[in-house]
Scaffold this active site. Structure first.
Site, PDB file in Angstrom:
ATOM      1  N   TYR A 154       1.913 -26.996  -4.433  1.00  0.00           N
ATOM      2  CA  TYR A 154       1.814 -27.882  -5.587  1.00  0.00           C
ATOM      3  C   TYR A 154       2.751 -29.084  -5.406  1.00  0.00           C
ATOM      4  CZ  TYR A 154      -0.774 -24.819  -8.866  1.00  0.00           C
ATOM      5  OH  TYR A 154      -1.724 -24.080  -9.515  1.00  0.00           O
ATOM      6  N   GLU A 191       3.118 -23.134 -14.936  1.00  0.00           N
ATOM      7  CA  GLU A 191       4.226 -22.781 -15.822  1.00  0.00           C
ATOM      8  C   GLU A 191       5.377 -23.778 -15.673  1.00  0.00           C
ATOM      9  OE1 GLU A 191       1.415 -20.544 -15.963  1.00  0.00           O
ATOM     10  OE2 GLU A 191       2.465 -19.888 -14.164  1.00  0.00           O
ATOM     11  N   ASN A 238      -6.620 -29.551 -11.457  1.00  0.00           N
ATOM     12  CA  ASN A 238      -6.363 -28.113 -11.409  1.00  0.00           C
ATOM     13  C   ASN A 238      -6.943 -27.452 -12.656  1.00  0.00           C
ATOM     14  OD1 ASN A 238      -4.947 -25.751 -10.159  1.00  0.00           O
ATOM     15  ND2 ASN A 238      -3.921 -25.736 -12.142  1.00  0.00           N
ATOM     16  N   GLU A 239      -7.905 -26.553 -12.467  1.00  0.00           N
ATOM     17  CA  GLU A 239      -8.502 -25.807 -13.580  1.00  0.00           C
ATOM     18  C   GLU A 239      -8.930 -26.746 -14.719  1.00  0.00           C
ATOM     19  OE1 GLU A 239      -6.358 -21.503 -13.098  1.00  0.00           O
ATOM     20  OE2 GLU A 239      -5.392 -22.973 -14.406  1.00  0.00           O
ATOM     21  N   GLU A 295      -6.559 -18.371  -6.642  1.00  0.00           N
ATOM     22  CA  GLU A 295      -5.351 -17.789  -7.224  1.00  0.00           C
ATOM     23  C   GLU A 295      -5.639 -16.337  -7.557  1.00  0.00           C
ATOM     24  OE1 GLU A 295      -3.803 -19.949 -10.550  1.00  0.00           O
ATOM     25  OE2 GLU A 295      -3.830 -21.886  -9.499  1.00  0.00           O
ATOM     26  N   TYR A 333       7.798 -13.217 -11.289  1.00  0.00           N
ATOM     27  CA  TYR A 333       6.352 -13.012 -11.279  1.00  0.00           C
ATOM     28  C   TYR A 333       5.933 -11.628 -10.790  1.00  0.00           C
ATOM     29  CZ  TYR A 333       1.697 -15.108 -11.646  1.00  0.00           C
ATOM     30  OH  TYR A 333       0.442 -15.443 -12.038  1.00  0.00           O
TER      31      TYR A 333
END
Length: 604
Positions: A19, A65, A123-124, A204, A269
């Site tokens: 990213y 996030e 993205n999405e 993902e 995570y």
């Protein structure tokens, strides 16, 4: 990516996703940062040297996030802007950014001898309300203009037809993302509907899940993740492990979800490699799955890096925030009849102190509250003439009853806890975004102090002068809540230079502390909030520590420190050799993904 511990190569991976958060590299309009921790080119070169390919995900929106999904907060200076759309002002800012970033990436493309094999556009996007194809066409055109026509561009969306309908565009390869709760056959049938040929790709595959303050630590059972990965690989699919290694939201970079739920400093995570890069049971389980389908490197796997418990460090109280405004706001305050937002005073992160005076006497039965439900964004620490009154926070709808005489100074220190990073509410203004009402009358004539905590900490490392005003040393009790003024504490510790391999990574914990921010040697380590959890310790990477001089610790405690009750003169923090993330909430059969199932958790 750990350099001397286990890497994705040892797991059998060949490629990493990278990213690029726009707001990290352009913190203010036209101010670009690409050196030090911001050197994305160096990172990609390092991946190349290690024999890894790279899939670049430059946004302009990344989610992750991360504060505002990677979009710069200064975009909100035009209050009516429609983010992630063909709004002309938004497109102009995006175009300027891509004109800076993408030419840096072009020499690193695979066809130019670099490791970047493909590049994601947005993205999405199908999860966003705008569904603006003109915006996607604009991005595709600009990506091809800067990178050339030979680059493979792709999109990622949750495995849901509605998401792909708005998130895909002819000429951009469509991929899907989903976790262990999704039917693999169904997910890839959806991809095939929009992308009839080419590889099956889960961009993902969730190996764990994210945390929020005040919720149990999320985990995903190792055996469930391993079984789902096996099913994906058995179908010949390509898989991105999200996350492979946990990370850290240093400083103020964490995002938040709606209804407002900020993420903590740790982004562990429950990944195969922990936040500190340590091997986990999940790492070995996934390696065992992968080696059934491809050869993995032989020989021993590099061990986890050593950690060191440096022990307890005493801190002394030096200044309340209100006493340090000459240091924290050297350019002086802004005057306004009504409150201004963070953006309006060009303060994008951290804290702003709002000050006015009480128009009449109040005996503790008069309520102060925002004139809109979520007008305090995100948390305000309230005092009158240096006497703490309590806390107002976002989305609680709570009022606070205060007391004080006419003319008394009313302070609200407002904390930005992180901007929403997903969904339609990413236009997340901070500060007092509506009027404040006291006893149903609007408060006016505000003096507003944007606080530059970073510069103040760096310029006063170890040099704060202790205050001597006893009015600010006590605390008041209202009901069952105790509060003290937001206050800075400092201390230091030395690491012996004669011991080999020091400094080493460590973790800092805050016994008896409540909530605040911590800096080590001027590096903003992040937020601590053990009183709420789930995170208890903060990861301290060794590169911010030194053996050549004492290591400085600066703490801003916002609510209550352990040494304010008169029983001790000093507060202590402690460096330990293992993390405490908190209690866990195991996610077994069903797992949140972007397909629309478990939508209340669908927040990545």
């Amino acid at each position: 990516m750990p350099s001397k511990s286990a890497t994705c190569e040892d797991l059998g991976c060949a490629c990493l996703h990278r990213y690029v958060p726009w707001n990290f590299h352009e913190p203010r309009p036209g101010q670009y940062e690409f050196s030090g921790d911001h050197d994305v080119e160096y990172f990609i070169h390092l991946a190349h040297e290690l024999g890894l390919l790279v899939i670049l995900r430059p946004g302009p929106y990344i989610c992750a996030e991360w504060d505002m999904g990677g979009l710069p907060a200064w975009l909100l200076e035009k209050e009516s802007i429609v983010l992630r759309s063909s709004d002309p002002d938004y497109l102009a800012a995006v175009d300027k950014w891509l004109t800076v970033l993408l030419p840096k990436m072009k020499p690193l493309l695979y066809q130019n001898g670099g490791p970047i094999i493909t590049v994601q556009v947005e993205n999405e996007y199908g999860s966003y309300f705008a569904c603006d194809y003109d915006y996607l066409r604009f991005l595709a055109h600009r990506f091809r203009y800067h990178l050339g026509n030979d680059v493979l561009l792709f999109t990622t969306d949750g495995a849901n037809e509605n998401f792909l309908r708005c998130g895909t565009l002819q000429g951009l390869y469509a991929t899907v993302d989903f976790g262990t709760g999704k039917n693999v056959t169904q997910a890839f049938l959806i991809q095939r509907k929009f992308e009839p040929k080419g590889p099956l790709i889960n961009s993902e595959f969730y190996t764990g899940w994210l945390d929020h303050w005040g919720e149990p630590h999320s985990t995903a059972k190792t055996e469930v993740v391993a079984a789902s990965l096996y099913e994906l690989l058995a179908r010949g699919a390509s898989v991105n492990l999200y996350m492979f290694i946990g990370g850290t939201n240093f400083a103020y970079w964490n995002g938040a979800n709606t209804p407002y739920a900020p993420q903590p400093t740790s982004y562990d995570y429950d990944a195969p490699l922990s936040e500190a890069g340590d091997l986990t049971e999940k790492y070995f389980a996934l390696r065992n799955v992968i080696q059934k389908f491809k050869e993995v490197p032989k020989g021993p796997i590099p061990p986890s890096t050593p950690k060191f418990a440096y022990g307890k460090v005493a801190l002394r109280k030096v200044k309340a925030v209100a006493e340090a405004l000459d240091i924290l706001c050297p350019n002086g305050p802004v005057k306004s009849l009504y409150p201004l937002t963070f953006i309006q005073v060009k303060q994008y992160f951290g804290y702003v102190l709002y000050r006015t005076t009480l128009p009449e006497d109040y005996n503790g039965s008069m309520p102060i509250f925002s004139s809109s439900f979520d007008g305090v964004r995100d948390r305000a620490y309230v005092s009158v003439d240096g006497v703490p009154q309590g806390i107002l926070d976002r989305d609680s709808g709570k009022v606070l009853y205060i007391q004080g005489k006419a003319g008394a100074v009313l302070d609200l220190l407002v904390e930005n806890m992180g901007r929403v990073n997903y969904g339609r509410y990413i236009r997340d203004f901070k500060g007092l975004i509506s009027n404040m009402t006291l006893n149903f009358s609007i408060l006016t004539n505000w003096t507003i102090f944007p606080l530059d905590t970073e510069a103040a900490v760096l310029s006063h490392l170890g040099g704060w002068e202790a205050h001597g005003d006893s009015r600010h040393d006590g605390h008041l009790t209202f009901g069952s809540s105790n509060f003290t003024l937001p206050t800075f504490y400092v201390g230091n510790f030395s690491i012996p230079s004669g011991i080999p391999d020091l400094p080493q990574d460590t973790f800092i914990q805050f016994p008896g502390w409540t909530k605040g921010q911590v800096w080590i040697n001027g590096f903003n380590l992040g937020r601590y909030w053990p009183a709420r959890g789930p995170q208890v310790t903060l990861f301290v990477p060794r590169h911010i520590l030194t053996t050549s001089a004492p290591n400085n610790i600066t703490v801003l405690e916002l609510e209550r420190a352990p040494c304010t009750d008169g029983t001790s003169e000093l507060c202590t923090v402690e460096f330990v050799d293992r993390p405490v993330i908190g209690s866990s909430l195991a996610i077994s059969g069903r797992f949140p993904d972007r397909s629309g199932q478990d939508s209340q958790l669908n927040t990545l």
